[in-house]
Design a protein around this motif. Structure first.
Motif, PDB file in Angstrom:
ATOM      1  N   LEU A  12       0.701  -1.673   0.110  1.00  0.00           N
ATOM      2  CA  LEU A  12      -0.087   0.001  -0.300  1.00  0.00           C
ATOM      3  C   LEU A  12       0.572   1.168   0.047  1.00  0.00           C
ATOM      4  CD1 LEU A  12      -3.050   1.096  -0.229  1.00  0.00           C
ATOM      5  CD2 LEU A  12      -2.918   0.817   2.323  1.00  0.00           C
ATOM      6  N   THR A  13       2.226   1.367   0.863  1.00  0.00           N
ATOM      7  CA  THR A  13       2.816   2.054   0.756  1.00  0.00           C
ATOM      8  C   THR A  13       3.262   2.558  -0.683  1.00  0.00           C
ATOM      9  OG1 THR A  13       3.358   2.524   3.139  1.00  0.00           O
ATOM     10  CG2 THR A  13       5.078   2.983   2.045  1.00  0.00           C
ATOM     11  N   PHE A  15       2.296   1.927  -2.986  1.00  0.00           N
ATOM     12  CA  PHE A  15       1.101   1.994  -4.259  1.00  0.00           C
ATOM     13  C   PHE A  15       0.784   3.605  -4.382  1.00  0.00           C
ATOM     14  CE2 PHE A  15      -2.924   3.012  -5.374  1.00  0.00           C
ATOM     15  CZ  PHE A  15      -3.365   2.914  -6.711  1.00  0.00           C
ATOM     16  N   LEU A  16       0.941   4.291  -3.051  1.00  0.00           N
ATOM     17  CA  LEU A  16       0.989   5.718  -2.690  1.00  0.00           C
ATOM     18  C   LEU A  16       1.484   6.460  -3.064  1.00  0.00           C
ATOM     19  CD1 LEU A  16      -1.618   4.868   0.649  1.00  0.00           C
ATOM     20  CD2 LEU A  16      -2.310   5.307  -1.472  1.00  0.00           C
ATOM     21  N   VAL A  17       2.563   6.438  -2.320  1.00  0.00           N
ATOM     22  CA  VAL A  17       3.948   7.648  -2.491  1.00  0.00           C
ATOM     23  C   VAL A  17       5.211   7.201  -3.093  1.00  0.00           C
ATOM     24  CG1 VAL A  17       2.690   8.479  -0.771  1.00  0.00           C
ATOM     25  CG2 VAL A  17       4.445   7.104   0.087  1.00  0.00           C
ATOM     26  N   PHE A 157       1.747  13.909   2.040  1.00  0.00           N
ATOM     27  CA  PHE A 157       0.815  13.729   3.536  1.00  0.00           C
ATOM     28  C   PHE A 157       0.875  14.881   4.929  1.00  0.00           C
ATOM     29  CE2 PHE A 157      -0.957  10.761   7.313  1.00  0.00           C
ATOM     30  CZ  PHE A 157      -2.411  11.447   6.685  1.00  0.00           C
ATOM     31  N   ILE A 163      -5.744  11.740   3.747  1.00  0.00           N
ATOM     32  CA  ILE A 163      -5.763  11.072   2.569  1.00  0.00           C
ATOM     33  C   ILE A 163      -4.134  11.688   2.188  1.00  0.00           C
ATOM     34  CG2 ILE A 163      -6.176   9.782   0.389  1.00  0.00           C
ATOM     35  CD1 ILE A 163      -9.063  10.536   1.709  1.00  0.00           C
ATOM     36  N   PRO A 164      -3.574  10.616   1.975  1.00  0.00           N
ATOM     37  CA  PRO A 164      -2.177  10.466   1.236  1.00  0.00           C
ATOM     38  C   PRO A 164      -2.524  11.100  -0.286  1.00  0.00           C
ATOM     39  CG  PRO A 164      -1.829   8.701   2.688  1.00  0.00           C
ATOM     40  CD  PRO A 164      -3.211   8.996   1.687  1.00  0.00           C
ATOM     41  N   PRO A 166      -1.387  11.563  -4.157  1.00  0.00           N
ATOM     42  CA  PRO A 166      -0.258  10.730  -4.834  1.00  0.00           C
ATOM     43  C   PRO A 166       1.047  11.443  -5.422  1.00  0.00           C
ATOM     44  CG  PRO A 166      -1.478  11.095  -6.480  1.00  0.00           C
ATOM     45  CD  PRO A 166      -2.094  12.167  -5.562  1.00  0.00           C
TER      46      PRO A 166
END
Length: 205
Positions: A12-13, A15-17, A157, A163-164, A166
């Protein structure tokens, strides 16, 4: 279950950032270390931990504020069971040793992830380092000190976000630092802070 949760958190990390590692002054090793970094986001702890190789994470404990990471069942579960954090009091009671949990973790042979600013900044600059890093360097001279710059986390963030965004982030690991013989506290802390700041200026590394 815990192992699967770790894999999900890392995925998830990513994918997000992003948050991939850039080893520009050192290499991953099993040697005991204190990784110290700038602090601009609640994602910093997760991103730096996730940037380490799989084999190093189980022996590396992020140092995290109890008033945030110890609050709420889910957050506490992530901190203690997934990340393996050492929780500390930012405002320790009078007469207590705020570094005692860190000293105990180092005595067990663990490496640490530390944010010497003590609290999150806004990402525009790195705040002065508090004395904990100096004290640990002084009492544990055999532990390597590795500066790390976390790039873009304060933008991805920031304070108040839920929500972070992208925004691509990275963790840059620099060359080991040592406390010099007779080096004064403030001189060392300024040098350590500059080592992190320099990693944030890739053209100077």
């Amino acid at each position: 279950m815990i192992a699967a949760a770790r894999l999900v958190l890392i995925a998830l990390t990513r994918f997000l950032v992003g948050g991939h590692a850039r080893w520009v002054g050192s290499e991953p090793t099993f040697e005991q270390r204190i990784y110290f970094a700038n602090h601009g986001s609640h994602l910093d702890t997760i991103v730096l931990w996730a940037a380490l190789p799989d084999a190093l994470r189980p022996k590396t404990s992020p140092v995290a504020a109890r008033d945030y990471w110890g609050k709420g069942r889910l957050r506490r579960f992530v901190a203690l069971n997934i990340l393996g954090c050492v929780l500390v009091e930012r405002k320790a009671p009078a007469g207590s040793d705020p570094l005692a949990p860190l000293t105990a973790a180092l005595a067990e042979g663990r490496s640490l992830i530390l944010f010497p600013e003590g609290t999150r900044g806004d990402g525009s600059s790195i705040m002065p380092f508090k004395s904990g890093l100096y004290n640990l360097a002084n009492t544990h001279p055999g532990v390597q000190l590795i500066p790390v710059f976390l790039d873009n986390l304060a933008r991805a963030f920031p304070k108040g976000a839920y929500i972070p965004a992208p925004i691509s982030c990275a963790a840059r690991f620099g060359a080991p630092l040592q406390l010099r013989q007779g080096e004064e506290r403030q001189a060392f802390l300024s040098r350590a802070r500059e080592a992190v700041a320099t990693l944030g200026r890739p053209g100077e590394v």
